[in-house]
Design a protein around this motif. Structure first.
Motif, mmCIF file in Angstrom:
data_model
loop_
_atom_site.group_PDB
_atom_site.id
_atom_site.type_symbol
_atom_site.label_atom_id
_atom_site.label_comp_id
_atom_site.label_asym_id
_atom_site.label_seq_id
_atom_site.Cartn_x
_atom_site.Cartn_y
_atom_site.Cartn_z
ATOM 1 N N ASP A 101 43.066 65.692 36.248
ATOM 2 C CA ASP A 101 43.559 64.517 35.689
ATOM 3 C C ASP A 101 44.611 63.930 36.593
ATOM 4 N N GLU A 102 45.515 64.560 37.022
ATOM 5 C CA GLU A 102 46.501 63.878 37.971
ATOM 6 C C GLU A 102 45.630 63.517 39.431
ATOM 7 N N GLU A 103 44.811 64.123 39.951
ATOM 8 C CA GLU A 103 44.039 63.454 41.180
ATOM 9 C C GLU A 103 43.200 62.563 40.968
ATOM 10 N N ARG A 104 42.560 62.617 40.027
ATOM 11 C CA ARG A 104 41.449 61.407 39.586
ATOM 12 C C ARG A 104 41.865 60.184 39.207
ATOM 13 N N LYS A 105 42.916 60.413 38.460
ATOM 14 C CA LYS A 105 43.734 59.281 37.697
ATOM 15 C C LYS A 105 44.072 58.223 39.210
ATOM 16 N N MET A 106 44.799 58.977 39.971
ATOM 17 C CA MET A 106 45.328 58.298 41.171
ATOM 18 C C MET A 106 44.296 57.462 42.059
ATOM 19 N N VAL A 107 43.157 58.447 42.040
ATOM 20 C CA VAL A 107 41.923 57.787 42.888
ATOM 21 C C VAL A 107 41.417 56.566 41.984
ATOM 22 N N ALA A 108 41.377 56.675 40.623
ATOM 23 C CA ALA A 108 40.672 55.485 40.030
ATOM 24 C C ALA A 108 41.497 54.149 39.857
ATOM 25 N N GLN A 109 42.996 54.390 40.178
ATOM 26 C CA GLN A 109 43.818 53.487 40.074
ATOM 27 C C GLN A 109 43.802 52.629 41.402
ATOM 28 N N ILE A 110 43.639 53.206 42.484
ATOM 29 C CA ILE A 110 43.493 52.668 43.722
ATOM 30 C C ILE A 110 42.066 51.970 43.966
ATOM 31 N N VAL A 111 41.053 52.728 43.362
ATOM 32 C CA VAL A 111 39.605 51.925 43.338
ATOM 33 C C VAL A 111 39.595 50.819 42.433
ATOM 34 N N LEU A 112 40.152 50.866 41.222
ATOM 35 C CA LEU A 112 40.299 49.594 40.554
ATOM 36 C C LEU A 112 41.290 48.342 41.209
ATOM 37 N N LYS A 113 42.154 48.684 41.789
ATOM 38 C CA LYS A 113 43.021 47.712 42.327
ATOM 39 C C LYS A 113 42.285 47.164 43.700
ATOM 40 N N ASN A 114 41.701 48.087 44.488
ATOM 41 C CA ASN A 114 41.010 47.596 45.435
ATOM 42 C C ASN A 114 39.746 46.754 45.455
ATOM 43 N N SER A 115 38.855 47.455 44.397
ATOM 44 C CA SER A 115 37.768 46.688 44.107
ATOM 45 C C SER A 115 37.906 45.220 43.527
ATOM 46 N N GLY A 116 39.077 45.188 42.583
ATOM 47 C CA GLY A 116 39.404 43.970 41.981
ATOM 48 C C GLY A 116 39.971 42.944 42.737
ATOM 49 N N ASN A 117 40.741 43.334 43.917
ATOM 50 C CA ASN A 117 41.183 42.484 44.653
ATOM 51 C C ASN A 117 40.128 42.089 45.588
ATOM 52 N N MET A 118 39.390 42.862 45.989
ATOM 53 C CA MET A 118 38.378 42.480 46.998
ATOM 54 C C MET A 118 37.392 41.279 46.312
ATOM 55 N N LEU A 119 37.029 41.550 45.122
ATOM 56 C CA LEU A 119 36.090 40.635 44.459
ATOM 57 C C LEU A 119 37.055 39.042 44.330
ATOM 58 N N ARG A 120 38.117 39.231 43.801
ATOM 59 C CA ARG A 120 38.938 38.037 43.498
ATOM 60 C C ARG A 120 39.091 37.438 45.103
ATOM 61 N N ASN A 121 39.428 38.107 46.049
ATOM 62 C CA ASN A 121 39.441 37.424 47.161
ATOM 63 C C ASN A 121 38.113 36.956 47.861
ATOM 64 N N LEU A 122 37.230 37.332 47.669
ATOM 65 C CA LEU A 122 35.770 37.038 47.997
ATOM 66 C C LEU A 122 35.491 35.945 47.304
ATOM 67 N N LEU A 123 35.610 35.739 45.990
ATOM 68 C CA LEU A 123 35.504 34.502 45.389
ATOM 69 C C LEU A 123 36.314 33.428 45.134
ATOM 70 N N SER A 124 37.464 33.744 45.667
ATOM 71 C CA SER A 124 38.477 32.571 45.892
ATOM 72 C C SER A 124 38.039 31.243 46.626
ATOM 73 N N SER A 125 38.413 30.153 46.278
ATOM 74 C CA SER A 125 37.963 29.012 46.894
ATOM 75 C C SER A 125 38.386 28.772 48.312
ATOM 76 N N SER A 126 39.417 29.717 48.866
ATOM 77 C CA SER A 126 39.732 29.616 50.290
ATOM 78 C C SER A 126 39.140 30.666 51.263
ATOM 79 N N THR A 127 38.335 31.488 50.878
ATOM 80 C CA THR A 127 37.846 32.301 51.652
ATOM 81 C C THR A 127 36.377 31.942 52.453
#
Length: 157
Positions: A101-127
């Motif tokens: 639980d401890e190990e995989r929760k930390m990984v999931a948090q990082i993946v959610l944050k990074n993939s969400g940021n990637m998509l938002r940055n990719l689709l933002s009007s200034s990229t």
């Protein structure tokens, strides 16, 4: 989503026209379209009362970065070796399963944050990618007329 209007051809063509201006869009008949929503969520726990969650059951996120299947496989691998050791080795504590639980929760948090940021940055009007879509790819596709043999497959009603 609540409060959002359903997509219509008029709304679609209005958005595309604004994106490709000053070029013009030639409307066609659309047989079906829908809104695509990215869901980002994570289970509070990956382990409770001898129940384990792995992969999409534990975390769902944007496809940006291609981490979904990799993260699910890593979840399963992490769990498999721990359970195997617990079954084979008498002296191994159940506390080992709780580290999952401890190990995989930390990984999931990082993946959610990074993939969400990637998509938002990719689709933002200034990229650069977004500008490329608006100024080159979408205008090109608006003037693309596939060969007749493709149209039968691509545009069947």
């Amino acid at each position: 989503m609540e409060g959002e209007s359903e997509p219509t051809e008029d709304i679609f063509f209005d958005i595309v026209s604004k994106m490709v201006a000053p070029q013009e869009v030639q409307p066609i008949s659309i047989s079906w379209f829908n809104t695509f929503w990215i869901n980002e969520r994570r289970a509070e726990k990956h382990f409770k009362d001898n129940i384990f969650l792995c992969g999409d059951a534990a975390h769902v996120h944007s496809p940006a970065g291609g981490q979904g299947m990799n993260t699910g496989i890593q979840d399963a691998y992490n769990l498999a070796w721990k359970l195997s050791l617990m079954v084979k080795e008498v002296g191994v504590s159940n506390a080992l399963s709780q580290t999952f639980d401890e190990e995989r929760k930390m990984v999931a948090q990082i993946v959610l944050k990074n993939s969400g940021n990637m998509l938002r940055n990719l689709l933002s009007s200034s990229t650069i990618f977004s500008l490329f879509l608006k100024k080159r790819a979408i205008p090109f596709s608006c003037h693309f007329h596939p060969p007749a043999k493709w149209q039968q497959t691509l545009f069947q009603k």
